[in-house]
Design a protein around this motif. Sequence first.
Motif, PDB file in Angstrom:
ATOM      1  N   ILE A   1       0.871  -1.172   0.000  1.00  0.00           N
ATOM      2  CA  ILE A   1       0.000   0.000   0.000  1.00  0.00           C
ATOM      3  C   ILE A   1       0.908   1.222   0.000  1.00  0.00           C
ATOM      4  N   GLY A   2       0.614   2.182  -0.848  1.00  0.00           N
ATOM      5  CA  GLY A   2       1.413   3.398  -0.930  1.00  0.00           C
ATOM      6  C   GLY A   2       0.666   4.594  -0.376  1.00  0.00           C
ATOM      7  N   TYR A   3       1.415   5.447   0.307  1.00  0.00           N
ATOM      8  CA  TYR A   3       0.854   6.685   0.848  1.00  0.00           C
ATOM      9  C   TYR A   3       1.700   7.860   0.378  1.00  0.00           C
ATOM     10  N   ARG A   4       1.033   8.908  -0.070  1.00  0.00           N
ATOM     11  CA  ARG A   4       1.706  10.134  -0.457  1.00  0.00           C
ATOM     12  C   ARG A   4       2.076  10.889   0.818  1.00  0.00           C
ATOM     13  N   VAL A   5       3.314  11.360   0.881  1.00  0.00           N
ATOM     14  CA  VAL A   5       3.772  12.161   2.012  1.00  0.00           C
ATOM     15  C   VAL A   5       4.337  13.472   1.480  1.00  0.00           C
ATOM     16  N   GLY A   6       4.247  14.519   2.294  1.00  0.00           N
ATOM     17  CA  GLY A   6       4.764  15.817   1.891  1.00  0.00           C
ATOM     18  C   GLY A   6       6.275  15.889   1.967  1.00  0.00           C
ATOM     19  N   ASN A   7       6.854  15.230   2.961  1.00  0.00           N
ATOM     20  CA  ASN A   7       8.299  15.256   3.151  1.00  0.00           C
ATOM     21  C   ASN A   7       8.747  13.857   3.552  1.00  0.00           C
ATOM     22  N   LEU A   8       9.380  13.162   2.633  1.00  0.00           N
ATOM     23  CA  LEU A   8       9.774  11.776   2.864  1.00  0.00           C
ATOM     24  C   LEU A   8      10.789  11.650   3.991  1.00  0.00           C
ATOM     25  N   ASP A   9      11.771  12.539   4.038  1.00  0.00           N
ATOM     26  CA  ASP A   9      12.780  12.469   5.093  1.00  0.00           C
ATOM     27  C   ASP A   9      12.154  12.601   6.478  1.00  0.00           C
TER      28      ASP A   9
ATOM     29  N   LEU B   1      10.227  10.133  11.597  1.00  0.00           N
ATOM     30  CA  LEU B   1       9.161   9.837  12.570  1.00  0.00           C
ATOM     31  C   LEU B   1       9.021   8.336  12.792  1.00  0.00           C
ATOM     32  N   LEU B   2       9.028   7.576  11.701  1.00  0.00           N
ATOM     33  CA  LEU B   2       8.895   6.123  11.826  1.00  0.00           C
ATOM     34  C   LEU B   2      10.109   5.519  12.531  1.00  0.00           C
ATOM     35  N   ARG B   3      11.294   5.964  12.166  1.00  0.00           N
ATOM     36  CA  ARG B   3      12.524   5.475  12.792  1.00  0.00           C
ATOM     37  C   ARG B   3      12.493   5.760  14.289  1.00  0.00           C
ATOM     38  N   ASP B   4      12.111   6.991  14.670  1.00  0.00           N
ATOM     39  CA  ASP B   4      12.033   7.376  16.082  1.00  0.00           C
ATOM     40  C   ASP B   4      10.994   6.554  16.836  1.00  0.00           C
ATOM     41  N   ALA B   5       9.956   6.099  16.126  1.00  0.00           N
ATOM     42  CA  ALA B   5       8.919   5.280  16.751  1.00  0.00           C
ATOM     43  C   ALA B   5       9.328   3.797  16.814  1.00  0.00           C
ATOM     44  N   GLY B   6      10.508   3.487  16.279  1.00  0.00           N
ATOM     45  CA  GLY B   6      10.984   2.106  16.330  1.00  0.00           C
ATOM     46  C   GLY B   6      10.445   1.215  15.230  1.00  0.00           C
ATOM     47  N   VAL B   7       9.862   1.798  14.196  1.00  0.00           N
ATOM     48  CA  VAL B   7       9.317   1.012  13.088  1.00  0.00           C
ATOM     49  C   VAL B   7      10.469   0.651  12.152  1.00  0.00           C
ATOM     50  N   PRO B   8      10.647  -0.645  11.859  1.00  0.00           N
ATOM     51  CA  PRO B   8      11.744  -1.042  10.972  1.00  0.00           C
ATOM     52  C   PRO B   8      11.500  -0.594   9.529  1.00  0.00           C
ATOM     53  N   LEU B   9      12.561  -0.130   8.905  1.00  0.00           N
ATOM     54  CA  LEU B   9      12.487   0.395   7.545  1.00  0.00           C
ATOM     55  C   LEU B   9      13.219  -0.526   6.578  1.00  0.00           C
TER      56      LEU B   9
ATOM     57  N   ALA C   1      10.217   5.321  -0.477  1.00  0.00           N
ATOM     58  CA  ALA C   1      10.897   4.510   0.528  1.00  0.00           C
ATOM     59  C   ALA C   1       9.883   3.505   1.061  1.00  0.00           C
ATOM     60  N   PHE C   2      10.379   2.320   1.397  1.00  0.00           N
ATOM     61  CA  PHE C   2       9.501   1.273   1.906  1.00  0.00           C
ATOM     62  C   PHE C   2       9.710   1.054   3.393  1.00  0.00           C
ATOM     63  N   VAL C   3       8.607   0.764   4.070  1.00  0.00           N
ATOM     64  CA  VAL C   3       8.597   0.459   5.493  1.00  0.00           C
ATOM     65  C   VAL C   3       8.405  -1.048   5.616  1.00  0.00           C
ATOM     66  N   HIS C   4       9.210  -1.686   6.458  1.00  0.00           N
ATOM     67  CA  HIS C   4       9.199  -3.144   6.567  1.00  0.00           C
ATOM     68  C   HIS C   4       7.864  -3.654   7.119  1.00  0.00           C
ATOM     69  N   PRO C   5       7.355  -4.740   6.542  1.00  0.00           N
ATOM     70  CA  PRO C   5       6.081  -5.290   7.018  1.00  0.00           C
ATOM     71  C   PRO C   5       6.117  -5.752   8.479  1.00  0.00           C
TER      72      PRO C   5
ATOM     73  N   ARG D   1       2.253  -4.955  11.091  1.00  0.00           N
ATOM     74  CA  ARG D   1       1.357  -6.118  11.081  1.00  0.00           C
ATOM     75  C   ARG D   1       1.301  -6.837   9.738  1.00  0.00           C
ATOM     76  N   GLY D   2       2.477  -6.952   9.102  1.00  0.00           N
ATOM     77  CA  GLY D   2       2.567  -7.723   7.872  1.00  0.00           C
ATOM     78  C   GLY D   2       2.281  -6.966   6.590  1.00  0.00           C
ATOM     79  N   VAL D   3       2.078  -5.649   6.676  1.00  0.00           N
ATOM     80  CA  VAL D   3       1.768  -4.857   5.487  1.00  0.00           C
ATOM     81  C   VAL D   3       3.020  -4.101   5.038  1.00  0.00           C
ATOM     82  N   LEU D   4       3.444  -4.325   3.794  1.00  0.00           N
ATOM     83  CA  LEU D   4       4.533  -3.551   3.208  1.00  0.00           C
ATOM     84  C   LEU D   4       3.962  -2.197   2.819  1.00  0.00           C
TER      85      LEU D   4
END
Length: 126
Positions: free
Chosen positions: A72-80, A85-93, A108-112, A116-119
């Motif tokens: 699933i893809g999401y448009r973001v205003g600022n990828l960096d 934010l995701l890195r600081d929250a501990g979400v694997p990238l 950029a992709f966020v690890h599933p 919960r298993g969603v790329l």
Amino acid sequence: MADRRLDLEGAVEEYRSAFALEPAHRERVEEQGVEEVLFAVGTSYIQLLGALGPDTPVGKFLQRRGEGVHHIGYRVGNLDEALELLRDAGVPLVDERGRRGSRGTTVAFVHPKGLRGVLLELVQEG
């Protein structure tokens, strides 16, 4: 892997027929090993992918799981900022920084494992 290209062509025809839509964009992204076809739906897109070879990430996915939802893809205003934010929250990238996507985007992709298993794909418009 010609059969996967044929699968992409079949999917394009199914979407064209079912939704009375014409593809808005088509592009080969060699660095990612995919050919994509985009259908514009409102302010978003339905992205169909075909693998350029069996050893590409999408090629391996299709071999393992067959056709279906890949990500699933999401448009973001600022990828960096989104990655930070995701890195600081501990979400694997998958990607620590953006890379070239189609249509001049940066993605950029966020690890599933982190969602919960969603790329997840983050997309910053060019």
